[in-house]
Enzyme design. Structure first.
Site, PDB file in Angstrom:
ATOM      1  N   CYS A  47       0.896  -1.211  -0.064  1.00  0.00           N
ATOM      2  CA  CYS A  47      -0.021   0.019  -0.085  1.00  0.00           C
ATOM      3  C   CYS A  47       0.785   1.128   0.003  1.00  0.00           C
ATOM      4  O   CYS A  47       1.872   1.349   0.846  1.00  0.00           O
ATOM      5  CB  CYS A  47      -0.909  -0.156   1.152  1.00  0.00           C
ATOM      6  SG  CYS A  47      -2.138   1.382   1.416  1.00  0.00           S
ATOM      7  N   CYS A  53      -0.129   5.470   7.334  1.00  0.00           N
ATOM      8  CA  CYS A  53      -1.400   4.933   7.715  1.00  0.00           C
ATOM      9  C   CYS A  53      -1.518   4.158   9.116  1.00  0.00           C
ATOM     10  O   CYS A  53      -0.540   3.324   8.914  1.00  0.00           O
ATOM     11  CB  CYS A  53      -2.207   4.568   6.617  1.00  0.00           C
ATOM     12  SG  CYS A  53      -3.911   3.923   7.030  1.00  0.00           S
ATOM     13  N   CYS A  56      -2.556  -0.334   9.448  1.00  0.00           N
ATOM     14  CA  CYS A  56      -1.519  -1.361   9.466  1.00  0.00           C
ATOM     15  C   CYS A  56      -0.103  -0.791   9.969  1.00  0.00           C
ATOM     16  O   CYS A  56       0.180   0.221   9.678  1.00  0.00           O
ATOM     17  CB  CYS A  56      -1.263  -1.691   7.840  1.00  0.00           C
ATOM     18  SG  CYS A  56      -2.729  -2.222   7.006  1.00  0.00           S
ATOM     19  N   CYS A 127      -6.831   0.729  -0.330  1.00  0.00           N
ATOM     20  CA  CYS A 127      -6.688  -0.110   0.935  1.00  0.00           C
ATOM     21  C   CYS A 127      -6.608  -1.368   0.850  1.00  0.00           C
ATOM     22  O   CYS A 127      -7.375  -1.918  -0.151  1.00  0.00           O
ATOM     23  CB  CYS A 127      -8.010   0.176   1.910  1.00  0.00           C
ATOM     24  SG  CYS A 127      -8.082  -0.501   3.411  1.00  0.00           S
ATOM     25  N   GLN A 230     -17.138 -10.106  14.123  1.00  0.00           N
ATOM     26  CA  GLN A 230     -15.869 -10.525  13.984  1.00  0.00           C
ATOM     27  C   GLN A 230     -15.328  -9.767  12.624  1.00  0.00           C
ATOM     28  O   GLN A 230     -15.841  -9.512  11.793  1.00  0.00           O
ATOM     29  CB  GLN A 230     -15.642 -12.097  13.897  1.00  0.00           C
ATOM     30  CG  GLN A 230     -16.059 -12.893  15.155  1.00  0.00           C
ATOM     31  CD  GLN A 230     -15.021 -12.525  16.555  1.00  0.00           C
ATOM     32  OE1 GLN A 230     -13.844 -12.196  16.047  1.00  0.00           O
ATOM     33  NE2 GLN A 230     -15.488 -12.808  17.627  1.00  0.00           N
ATOM     34  N   PHE A 257     -20.481 -13.283  27.569  1.00  0.00           N
ATOM     35  CA  PHE A 257     -20.208 -12.312  26.701  1.00  0.00           C
ATOM     36  C   PHE A 257     -20.518 -12.706  25.367  1.00  0.00           C
ATOM     37  O   PHE A 257     -19.736 -12.875  24.207  1.00  0.00           O
ATOM     38  CB  PHE A 257     -18.619 -12.115  26.850  1.00  0.00           C
ATOM     39  CG  PHE A 257     -18.189 -11.516  28.064  1.00  0.00           C
ATOM     40  CD1 PHE A 257     -18.225 -10.173  28.694  1.00  0.00           C
ATOM     41  CD2 PHE A 257     -17.410 -12.533  28.954  1.00  0.00           C
ATOM     42  CE1 PHE A 257     -17.886  -9.934  29.680  1.00  0.00           C
ATOM     43  CE2 PHE A 257     -17.036 -12.278  30.078  1.00  0.00           C
ATOM     44  CZ  PHE A 257     -17.278 -10.927  30.466  1.00  0.00           C
ATOM     45  N   GLU A 275     -25.184 -11.798  28.026  1.00  0.00           N
ATOM     46  CA  GLU A 275     -24.630 -10.629  27.450  1.00  0.00           C
ATOM     47  C   GLU A 275     -25.008  -9.287  27.892  1.00  0.00           C
ATOM     48  O   GLU A 275     -26.122  -8.977  28.392  1.00  0.00           O
ATOM     49  CB  GLU A 275     -24.981 -10.532  25.912  1.00  0.00           C
ATOM     50  CG  GLU A 275     -24.928  -9.376  25.101  1.00  0.00           C
ATOM     51  CD  GLU A 275     -23.121  -8.982  25.097  1.00  0.00           C
ATOM     52  OE1 GLU A 275     -22.899  -7.621  25.353  1.00  0.00           O
ATOM     53  OE2 GLU A 275     -22.393  -9.933  24.914  1.00  0.00           O
ATOM     54  N   ASP A 321     -15.821 -15.151  25.873  1.00  0.00           N
ATOM     55  CA  ASP A 321     -15.392 -14.329  24.680  1.00  0.00           C
ATOM     56  C   ASP A 321     -15.525 -12.995  25.487  1.00  0.00           C
ATOM     57  O   ASP A 321     -16.173 -12.014  24.866  1.00  0.00           O
ATOM     58  CB  ASP A 321     -16.013 -14.419  23.402  1.00  0.00           C
ATOM     59  CG  ASP A 321     -15.476 -13.572  22.580  1.00  0.00           C
ATOM     60  OD1 ASP A 321     -14.386 -13.207  22.585  1.00  0.00           O
ATOM     61  OD2 ASP A 321     -16.011 -13.183  21.235  1.00  0.00           O
ATOM     62  N   CYS A 347      -8.984 -11.331  22.387  1.00  0.00           N
ATOM     63  CA  CYS A 347      -8.474 -10.398  21.484  1.00  0.00           C
ATOM     64  C   CYS A 347      -7.169  -9.851  22.200  1.00  0.00           C
ATOM     65  O   CYS A 347      -6.570  -8.868  21.935  1.00  0.00           O
ATOM     66  CB  CYS A 347      -9.477  -9.432  21.117  1.00  0.00           C
ATOM     67  SG  CYS A 347     -10.206  -8.602  22.421  1.00  0.00           S
TER      68      CYS A 347
END
Length: 389
Positions: A47, A53, A56, A127, A230, A257, A275, A321, A347
């Site tokens: 890119c 940017c 990334c 992108c 996701q 969650f 949740e 999660d 995550c």
């Protein structure tokens, strides 16, 4: 001269002599003056906006080096808590597969991601992470926003749903007939599924010819504004497969969650889904009822009111999660429940390893970790792990 041997958590290369170098890949050579001589795993970033940017940070790594980075992040986090486990091959999402993103816009017409460690906006003209259908909206949106009365910085939330693109612009009122006509014309021309604005009082839908849904586990689920999804379909599939493996054979499962039901709707057997977001619970309830899925969804803040040991003991398996902070408040009960199987989706390798240590001290065995690279070329690492007793 010193060889770059690994990539640190924030993305800089680390040399044998301990020096750090930006945009260096394992196998590169770091010269005494700080210059980097590219090695076998240093690729030409695809890119034109890299590295300015902030979307990334690691486009200079080839797939081998990037997968090693993802695995090393997980292995390092586990080692910090004296844990080890088999780490599987990384499920790496291909380029141009990101189906959700938040861009930033300003009055001058700039629209794109923010620069690394800055609020300045990179006005993107290409992108390599967004799916083509979403990127195709960037230029038309750049032309539309001034017509809607954009006077200050705004955020543009893009999500690809079953019916097409979902667009939510926060920090914008879009008042008046001219703005309404501009939105309608834009949505008709570009087959937009839904368009909403939020000037601070909550999202206001301006276009939604058909109810906006996202299909999860084969079930069409109503999609609340700004709900979690996701990042890629490939990443979702990898995580769902790992969760199904970790809970295989369970007749009753608790999904903590649960969000919109990414896992709850994909699991066999009876599922209890907890949740904290009310709109997500309502969407999951209605979708499960229409599909006649045996899913019982409850609005429950698991930080304020985690499940007790007695509640957890009713289930054969648990799925959890949590957000990036992990689930410290839920861990004591999970560590002592009689459930036999547990799938942990994370995550954040650091909070996962902290929670995994508590589970292992409670008698769980960490059987394997499945790394997932949904946020390609970024330092963001996701995983799913299987625990058993």
């Amino acid at each position: 001269m010193s060889l770059i041997v690994r990539v640190a958590a924030r993305g800089e290369g680390v040399a044998q002599d301990g020096r750090h170098a930006a945009y260096a890949a394992p196998g590169d050579t770091l010269k005494p003056d700080g210059a980097v001589m590219p090695g076998p795993h240093h690729q030409t970033p695809p890119c034109r906006h890299f590295p300015r940017c902030g979307g990334c940070q690691l486009q200079h790594l080839d797939d081998v080096a990037y997968a090693d980075f993802v695995r090393d992040r997980i292995a390092g986090a586990l080692a910090a808590h004296d844990l080890t486990a088999p780490i599987r091959e990384v499920a790496l999402s291909p380029p141009r597969t990101r189906r959700r993103a938040t861009l930033h816009a300003e009055k001058g017409g700039r629209l794109g991601f923010a620069e690394e460690k800055s609020h300045a906006i990179v006005d993107i003209v290409e992108c390599h992470i967004l799916i083509p259908e979403l990127f195709a909206l960037v230029a038309p949106l750049r032309a539309l926003l001034p017509k809607l009365g954009l006077k200050r910085r705004a955020d543009v939330h893009l999500v690809m749903l079953d019916q097409g693109a979902d667009i939510l612009v926060t920090g914008l009122a879009a008042e008046g007939l001219a703005a309404a006509e501009a939105i309608t014309g834009f949505c008709e021309r570009h087959a937009v599924a839904r368009f909403a604005v939020d000037d601070g009082l909550g999202p206001e839908t301006r276009w939604e010819p058909d109810a906006a849904t996202v299909t999860l586990g084969g079930v069409a689920v109503p999609f609340p504004h700004a709900a979690f999804l996701q990042a890629t379909a490939e990443g979702e599939a990898a995580l769902v497969a790992a969760v199904r493996e970790a809970t295989e054979g369970a007749g009753t499962i608790a999904d903590l969650f649960a969000g919109l039901g990414t896992f709850a709707l994909a699991l066999p057997g009876r599922v209890y889904a907890a949740e904290g977001a009310r709109d997500a619970v309502a969407a999951l309830k209605s979708a499960a009822a229409r599909a006649r899925k045996p899913v019982f969804a409850e609005h429950r803040d698991l930080y304020r009111r985690p499940l007790t040991v007695a509640e957890l003991d009713r289930f054969d398996a648990i799925v959890i999660d949590p957000p990036r902070a992990g689930a410290r408040d839920q861990m004591p009960a999970l560590a002592t429940t009689t459930a036999k199987r547990l799938a942990y989706v994370s995550c954040n390798p650091s909070s996962f390893a902290r929670d995994a240590k508590i589970l292992c001290e409670g008698g769980w065995r960490l059987g394997w970790v499945q790394p997932v690279g949904q946020f390609r070329w970024s330092t963001h690492v996701e995983l799913a792990a299987g625990f058993s007793r």
